[in-house]
Write a protein that holds these residues in place. Structure first.
Motif, PDB file in Angstrom:
ATOM      1  N   PRO A  44       0.838  -1.210   0.000  1.00  0.00           N
ATOM      2  CA  PRO A  44       0.000   0.000   0.000  1.00  0.00           C
ATOM      3  C   PRO A  44       0.870   1.257   0.000  1.00  0.00           C
ATOM      4  O   PRO A  44       1.929   1.288   0.634  1.00  0.00           O
ATOM      5  N   GLY A  45       0.422   2.284  -0.692  1.00  0.00           N
ATOM      6  CA  GLY A  45       1.159   3.540  -0.730  1.00  0.00           C
ATOM      7  C   GLY A  45       1.355   4.161   0.638  1.00  0.00           C
ATOM      8  O   GLY A  45       2.351   4.831   0.893  1.00  0.00           O
ATOM      9  N   GLU A  46       0.411   3.906   1.524  1.00  0.00           N
ATOM     10  CA  GLU A  46       0.507   4.462   2.869  1.00  0.00           C
ATOM     11  C   GLU A  46       1.762   4.001   3.602  1.00  0.00           C
ATOM     12  O   GLU A  46       2.231   4.670   4.521  1.00  0.00           O
ATOM     13  N   TYR A  47       2.339   2.882   3.171  1.00  0.00           N
ATOM     14  CA  TYR A  47       3.531   2.362   3.848  1.00  0.00           C
ATOM     15  C   TYR A  47       4.755   3.239   3.623  1.00  0.00           C
ATOM     16  O   TYR A  47       5.658   3.249   4.446  1.00  0.00           O
ATOM     17  N   ILE A  48       4.815   3.959   2.516  1.00  0.00           N
ATOM     18  CA  ILE A  48       5.932   4.887   2.299  1.00  0.00           C
ATOM     19  C   ILE A  48       5.525   6.305   2.714  1.00  0.00           C
ATOM     20  O   ILE A  48       6.367   7.133   3.046  1.00  0.00           O
ATOM     21  N   GLU A  49       4.243   6.564   2.740  1.00  0.00           N
ATOM     22  CA  GLU A  49       3.744   7.897   3.091  1.00  0.00           C
ATOM     23  C   GLU A  49       3.761   8.155   4.600  1.00  0.00           C
ATOM     24  O   GLU A  49       3.682   9.294   5.029  1.00  0.00           O
ATOM     25  N   ASN A  50       3.867   7.098   5.384  1.00  0.00           N
ATOM     26  CA  ASN A  50       3.847   7.214   6.843  1.00  0.00           C
ATOM     27  C   ASN A  50       5.045   6.455   7.413  1.00  0.00           C
ATOM     28  O   ASN A  50       5.102   5.224   7.321  1.00  0.00           O
ATOM     29  N   ARG A  51       5.975   7.151   7.992  1.00  0.00           N
ATOM     30  CA  ARG A  51       7.205   6.525   8.516  1.00  0.00           C
ATOM     31  C   ARG A  51       6.935   5.405   9.512  1.00  0.00           C
ATOM     32  O   ARG A  51       7.750   4.519   9.684  1.00  0.00           O
ATOM     33  N   PHE A  52       5.798   5.453  10.163  1.00  0.00           N
ATOM     34  CA  PHE A  52       5.425   4.414  11.125  1.00  0.00           C
ATOM     35  C   PHE A  52       5.418   3.027  10.463  1.00  0.00           C
ATOM     36  O   PHE A  52       5.696   2.027  11.108  1.00  0.00           O
ATOM     37  N   TYR A  54       7.402   2.039   7.918  1.00  0.00           N
ATOM     38  CA  TYR A  54       8.679   1.641   7.319  1.00  0.00           C
ATOM     39  C   TYR A  54       9.101   0.249   7.790  1.00  0.00           C
ATOM     40  O   TYR A  54       9.654  -0.541   7.024  1.00  0.00           O
ATOM     41  N   LYS A  55       8.835  -0.047   9.064  1.00  0.00           N
ATOM     42  CA  LYS A  55       9.209  -1.374   9.599  1.00  0.00           C
ATOM     43  C   LYS A  55       8.517  -2.482   8.830  1.00  0.00           C
ATOM     44  O   LYS A  55       9.122  -3.518   8.552  1.00  0.00           O
ATOM     45  N   ALA A  56       7.268  -2.263   8.455  1.00  0.00           N
ATOM     46  CA  ALA A  56       6.523  -3.271   7.692  1.00  0.00           C
ATOM     47  C   ALA A  56       7.164  -3.473   6.318  1.00  0.00           C
ATOM     48  O   ALA A  56       7.255  -4.607   5.833  1.00  0.00           O
ATOM     49  N   LEU A  57       7.620  -2.390   5.693  1.00  0.00           N
ATOM     50  CA  LEU A  57       8.289  -2.513   4.396  1.00  0.00           C
ATOM     51  C   LEU A  57       9.591  -3.300   4.524  1.00  0.00           C
ATOM     52  O   LEU A  57       9.893  -4.166   3.701  1.00  0.00           O
ATOM     53  N   ILE A  58      10.348  -3.004   5.547  1.00  0.00           N
ATOM     54  CA  ILE A  58      11.633  -3.672   5.754  1.00  0.00           C
ATOM     55  C   ILE A  58      11.444  -5.163   5.996  1.00  0.00           C
ATOM     56  O   ILE A  58      12.135  -6.000   5.398  1.00  0.00           O
ATOM     57  N   VAL A  59      10.488  -5.509   6.837  1.00  0.00           N
ATOM     58  CA  VAL A  59      10.226  -6.928   7.133  1.00  0.00           C
ATOM     59  C   VAL A  59       9.699  -7.650   5.900  1.00  0.00           C
ATOM     60  O   VAL A  59      10.146  -8.742   5.565  1.00  0.00           O
ATOM     61  N   THR A  60       8.764  -7.038   5.192  1.00  0.00           N
ATOM     62  CA  THR A  60       8.172  -7.664   4.001  1.00  0.00           C
ATOM     63  C   THR A  60       9.208  -7.832   2.895  1.00  0.00           C
ATOM     64  O   THR A  60       9.186  -8.811   2.149  1.00  0.00           O
ATOM     65  N   ALA A  61      10.139  -6.903   2.797  1.00  0.00           N
ATOM     66  CA  ALA A  61      11.173  -6.961   1.763  1.00  0.00           C
ATOM     67  C   ALA A  61      12.080  -8.177   1.916  1.00  0.00           C
ATOM     68  O   ALA A  61      12.757  -8.573   0.964  1.00  0.00           O
ATOM     69  N   ALA A  62      12.082  -8.792   3.077  1.00  0.00           N
ATOM     70  CA  ALA A  62      12.908  -9.987   3.278  1.00  0.00           C
ATOM     71  C   ALA A  62      12.504 -11.108   2.324  1.00  0.00           C
ATOM     72  O   ALA A  62      13.322 -11.958   1.981  1.00  0.00           O
ATOM     73  N   ASP A  63      11.259 -11.097   1.861  1.00  0.00           N
ATOM     74  CA  ASP A  63      10.770 -12.131   0.947  1.00  0.00           C
ATOM     75  C   ASP A  63      11.021 -11.800  -0.521  1.00  0.00           C
ATOM     76  O   ASP A  63      10.628 -12.559  -1.400  1.00  0.00           O
ATOM     77  N   ALA A  64      11.650 -10.674  -0.795  1.00  0.00           N
ATOM     78  CA  ALA A  64      11.906 -10.243  -2.167  1.00  0.00           C
ATOM     79  C   ALA A  64      13.380 -10.382  -2.517  1.00  0.00           C
ATOM     80  O   ALA A  64      14.240 -10.361  -1.639  1.00  0.00           O
ATOM     81  N   ASP A  65      13.645 -10.506  -3.812  1.00  0.00           N
ATOM     82  CA  ASP A  65      15.022 -10.540  -4.316  1.00  0.00           C
ATOM     83  C   ASP A  65      15.483  -9.150  -4.749  1.00  0.00           C
ATOM     84  O   ASP A  65      16.675  -8.870  -4.771  1.00  0.00           O
ATOM     85  N   VAL A  66      14.511  -8.304  -5.130  1.00  0.00           N
ATOM     86  CA  VAL A  66      14.797  -6.975  -5.662  1.00  0.00           C
ATOM     87  C   VAL A  66      13.832  -5.982  -5.016  1.00  0.00           C
ATOM     88  O   VAL A  66      12.649  -6.282  -4.850  1.00  0.00           O
ATOM     89  N   ILE A  67      14.342  -4.800  -4.702  1.00  0.00           N
ATOM     90  CA  ILE A  67      13.507  -3.721  -4.173  1.00  0.00           C
ATOM     91  C   ILE A  67      13.209  -2.774  -5.337  1.00  0.00           C
ATOM     92  O   ILE A  67      14.130  -2.267  -5.976  1.00  0.00           O
ATOM     93  N   GLY A  68      11.928  -2.541  -5.604  1.00  0.00           N
ATOM     94  CA  GLY A  68      11.520  -1.632  -6.672  1.00  0.00           C
ATOM     95  C   GLY A  68      10.882  -0.381  -6.100  1.00  0.00           C
ATOM     96  O   GLY A  68       9.810  -0.454  -5.507  1.00  0.00           O
ATOM     97  N   LEU A  69      11.567   0.746  -6.246  1.00  0.00           N
ATOM     98  CA  LEU A  69      11.021   2.028  -5.816  1.00  0.00           C
ATOM     99  C   LEU A  69      10.270   2.622  -7.005  1.00  0.00           C
ATOM    100  O   LEU A  69      10.841   2.764  -8.084  1.00  0.00           O
ATOM    101  N   VAL A  70       9.003   2.932  -6.807  1.00  0.00           N
ATOM    102  CA  VAL A  70       8.132   3.357  -7.901  1.00  0.00           C
ATOM    103  C   VAL A  70       7.808   4.843  -7.764  1.00  0.00           C
ATOM    104  O   VAL A  70       7.314   5.284  -6.730  1.00  0.00           O
TER     105      VAL A  70
END
Length: 144
Positions: A44-52, A54-70
């Motif tokens: 969700p866009g709210e995950y980058i729009e609200n610093r609170f 960021y932890k969810a993005l970092i944890v979820t990114a563990a399942d990815a091979d590549v980080i795509g900033l859009v």
């Protein structure tokens, strides 16, 4: 095949891009929670729009091979802080979306700069409407 997590503000085109990469019918869909595709994680866009969140993005990114900033090139502002990508120990790409809607090259260049300041190492220019850049991104992700 590489799995990508897409991070970007609300309306930047993350879900539409996921649908296009996976050969699904492209239809507007507001992402309310993390959506999993076969080769992508849509956030969700709210995950980058609200610093609170960021932890969810970092944890979820563990399942990815590549980080795509859009980054939507029709938007002047960016929610990516400088060096945001440094928190991810993975390859970081920047995806400039909606290039078919840009009024001029300056808008695309500004989107590129936002992504580079955030830490994107490689840039892709895409338009889901015209298909431009989609095949290049699919090849990078080894989806073909």
């Amino acid at each position: 095949m590489k799995k990508i997590i897409l991070i970007g503000k609300t309306g930047s085109g993350k879900t539409t891009l996921c649908q296009k990469l996976h050969g699904k019918v492209v239809e507007y869909q507001k992402t309310q929670a993390i959506n999993l595709f076969e080769h992508a994680i849509d956030t969700p866009g709210e995950y980058i729009e609200n610093r609170f969140y960021y932890k969810a993005l970092i944890v979820t990114a563990a399942d990815a091979d590549v980080i795509g900033l859009v980054q939507d090139c029709t938007e002047e502002d960016s929610f990516f802080p400088p060096s945001f990508a440094a928190v991810f120990p993975k390859p970081i790409i920047g995806i400039v979306t909606k290039i078919d809607l840009a009024n001029n090259k300056r808008q695309v260049k500004a989107a590129e700069e936002h992504l580079q300041i955030a830490g994107a190492e490689k840039l892709f220019h895409t338009s889901v409407s015209t298909g431009k850049g989609i095949e290049e991104l699919r090849k990078y992700l080894e989806l073909d």
